[in-house]
Design a protein around this motif. Sequence first.
Motif, PDB file in Angstrom:
ATOM      1  N   ASN A  57      -5.727 -10.006  10.898  1.00 55.77           N
ATOM      2  CA  ASN A  57      -6.132  -9.079   9.832  1.00 55.77           C
ATOM      3  C   ASN A  57      -5.129  -9.156   8.677  1.00 55.77           C
ATOM      4  O   ASN A  57      -4.073  -9.789   8.807  1.00 55.77           O
ATOM      5  CB  ASN A  57      -6.250  -7.638  10.364  1.00 55.77           C
ATOM      6  N   LEU A  62       0.624  -9.568   6.214  1.00 52.41           N
ATOM      7  CA  LEU A  62       1.789  -9.056   5.470  1.00 52.41           C
ATOM      8  C   LEU A  62       3.003  -8.931   6.394  1.00 52.41           C
ATOM      9  O   LEU A  62       4.126  -9.305   6.018  1.00 52.41           O
ATOM     10  CB  LEU A  62       1.460  -7.683   4.858  1.00 52.41           C
ATOM     11  N   PHE A  84      -3.662   0.208  -1.206  1.00 48.84           N
ATOM     12  CA  PHE A  84      -4.029   0.628   0.136  1.00 48.84           C
ATOM     13  C   PHE A  84      -2.757   0.749   0.977  1.00 48.84           C
ATOM     14  O   PHE A  84      -1.795   0.012   0.768  1.00 48.84           O
ATOM     15  CB  PHE A  84      -5.013  -0.386   0.754  1.00 48.84           C
ATOM     16  N   SER A  86      -1.611  -0.184   3.788  1.00 50.03           N
ATOM     17  CA  SER A  86      -1.017  -1.361   4.447  1.00 50.03           C
ATOM     18  C   SER A  86       0.121  -1.989   3.660  1.00 50.03           C
ATOM     19  O   SER A  86       1.108  -2.426   4.254  1.00 50.03           O
ATOM     20  CB  SER A  86      -2.079  -2.457   4.616  1.00 50.03           C
ATOM     21  N   VAL A 136       0.266  -6.564  -5.650  1.00 47.58           N
ATOM     22  CA  VAL A 136      -1.092  -6.464  -5.095  1.00 47.58           C
ATOM     23  C   VAL A 136      -2.108  -6.853  -6.171  1.00 47.58           C
ATOM     24  O   VAL A 136      -1.973  -6.435  -7.330  1.00 47.58           O
ATOM     25  CB  VAL A 136      -1.360  -5.013  -4.620  1.00 47.58           C
ATOM     26  N   ASP A 162       0.041  -9.653  -2.168  1.00 44.37           N
ATOM     27  CA  ASP A 162      -0.960  -9.046  -1.292  1.00 44.37           C
ATOM     28  C   ASP A 162      -2.327  -9.259  -1.943  1.00 44.37           C
ATOM     29  O   ASP A 162      -2.761  -8.466  -2.786  1.00 44.37           O
ATOM     30  CB  ASP A 162      -0.659  -7.556  -1.082  1.00 44.37           C
ATOM     31  N   GLY A 199     -10.004  -9.940  10.155  1.00 44.91           N
ATOM     32  CA  GLY A 199      -9.440 -11.274   9.983  1.00 44.91           C
ATOM     33  C   GLY A 199      -8.488 -11.269   8.808  1.00 44.91           C
ATOM     34  O   GLY A 199      -8.531 -10.358   7.964  1.00 44.91           O
ATOM     35  N   TYR A 324      -7.736   5.185  -5.240  1.00 40.28           N
ATOM     36  CA  TYR A 324      -7.330   5.862  -4.017  1.00 40.28           C
ATOM     37  C   TYR A 324      -7.022   7.306  -4.370  1.00 40.28           C
ATOM     38  O   TYR A 324      -6.483   7.551  -5.453  1.00 40.28           O
ATOM     39  CB  TYR A 324      -6.099   5.165  -3.435  1.00 40.28           C
TER      40      TYR A 324
HETATM   41  C1  LIG Z   1      -7.516  -4.113   3.059  1.00 39.99           C
HETATM   42  C2  LIG Z   1      -6.143  -4.238   2.544  1.00 39.99           C
HETATM   43  C3  LIG Z   1      -5.066  -4.624   3.359  1.00 39.99           C
HETATM   44  C4  LIG Z   1      -5.176  -4.742   4.859  1.00 39.99           C
HETATM   45  O1  LIG Z   1      -6.142  -5.603   5.322  1.00 39.99           O
HETATM   46  P1  LIG Z   1      -6.739  -5.381   6.816  1.00 39.99           P
HETATM   47  O2  LIG Z   1      -7.435  -6.683   7.084  1.00 39.99           O
HETATM   48  O3  LIG Z   1      -7.657  -4.228   6.761  1.00 39.99           O
HETATM   49  O4  LIG Z   1      -5.583  -5.185   7.727  1.00 39.99           O
HETATM   50  C5  LIG Z   1      -3.832  -4.802   2.781  1.00 39.99           C
HETATM   51  N1  LIG Z   1      -3.633  -4.602   1.472  1.00 39.99           N
HETATM   52  C6  LIG Z   1      -4.637  -4.227   0.644  1.00 39.99           C
HETATM   53  C7  LIG Z   1      -4.361  -4.048  -0.807  1.00 39.99           C
HETATM   54  C8  LIG Z   1      -5.919  -4.017   1.154  1.00 39.99           C
HETATM   55  O5  LIG Z   1      -6.903  -3.624   0.341  1.00 39.99           O
END
Ligand SMILES: *Cc1c(COP(=O)(O)O)cnc(C)c1O
Length: 377
Positions: A57, A62, A84, A86, A136, A162, A199, A324
């Motif tokens: 994923n 990351l 997001f 993450s 990002v 990202d 993924g 967000y």
């Molecule tokens: C969706 C997302 C992620 C994480 O991806 P997953 O596959 O859901 O783990 C990380 N960074 C950003 C900016 C995202 O939008």
Amino acid sequence: MEFRDLKKQYEALRPGIDAAMQRVACSSRYIMGPEVKELEAQLAEYVGTRHCISCANGTDALSIALKVWGIGPGDAVFVPDFTFFSSAEVVAAEGATPVFVDVCEDTFNIDAADLQKAIAEVRAAGILKPRVVIAVDLFGLPAGFKAVKTICDSEGLLLLEDGAQGFGGSINSKHTCSFGDIATTSFFPAKPLGCYGDGGAIFTDNDEWAALADSYRVHGKGTFKYDNVRIGMNSRLDTLQAAILQVKLKAFAEYELDAVNTAASMYNEKLAGLAGCGKLVRPAVPEGFMSSWAQYTLRLENRETRDALQAALKAAGIPSMVYYPTPMHAQTAFAGLDNRSCPVASRLCETVLSLPMHPYLTEEQVATVCDAIEAAL
Ligand SMILES: *Cc1c(COP(=O)(O)O)cnc(C)c1O
């Protein structure tokens, strides 16, 4: 109307996807089957990097990048405040400290001037060691990499892109996921290139980092399978997902990316009047940039107007989302950090609204959404 119509996409790609899924089912090579390596080669070629390492994923992608660079306690990692969870979660999970940086109001992406300021603050405080900048590609638009890369080079910092939302975007025809020293993406179903589950992938030109990433994703494997040389993860991409992604990547490159840009142009045109009289602001795409439109996101005057518009759209049967509602610095999980204030990110959380967006959106659907917006405003 669907916010992102994955059913319609499946109907369009059904023969290829069904055949791919059946082929994998019959092969019984469910983990690391040949489709995984084939897909990695196709993704690396599309993006323009020497290496692509797939994984489970986008969050793991990351984490693996940070592990490859040995990021941990005492390290500062600069992360945009508007993203997001993450993007910042992985930093804290490795024991390092996320330092939040404000974003540009028009592009939603990291603000180079505030990044420079945040680095200076961390150096002046003398507690954390600046190591990495995470930029990002929010909503599909590549970050302003020229300015960010200049800062990273002069400050001796590594750049992690990202690209979870950015796959397919470009700056002067150079694709996203090729701008970072390491870049990552996600194949979560709703991302620009999505699979049928979870993924992700890691991209780099660096041979040594690619080999390390390949080790970390499979339990820190060494050259002999049962001698593990570091503590890693179980983060492989399923063969089934790789086979589905091969079909979807072809459609993405052949027409979906063009189609989603056509949908964005239709929105831009139909909303020009309301933008002209200051009722809303359409998403900006700087000269030379191309977005892959993970989201088509408007800015409204204030929270009241935004919330009223969302309610009016809902009443008309039109889905919309607030990506967000909370900036990173205000997340409960980060309450213990000595957080910087990021006024632009805070304001965006009150004023943004994302509209239905995907390659299979029709002109009639765009007109329906825009008519409802016009009626509401
Ligand atoms: C969706 C997302 C992620 C994480 O991806 P997953 O596959 O859901 O783990 C990380 N960074 C950003 C900016 C995202 O939008």
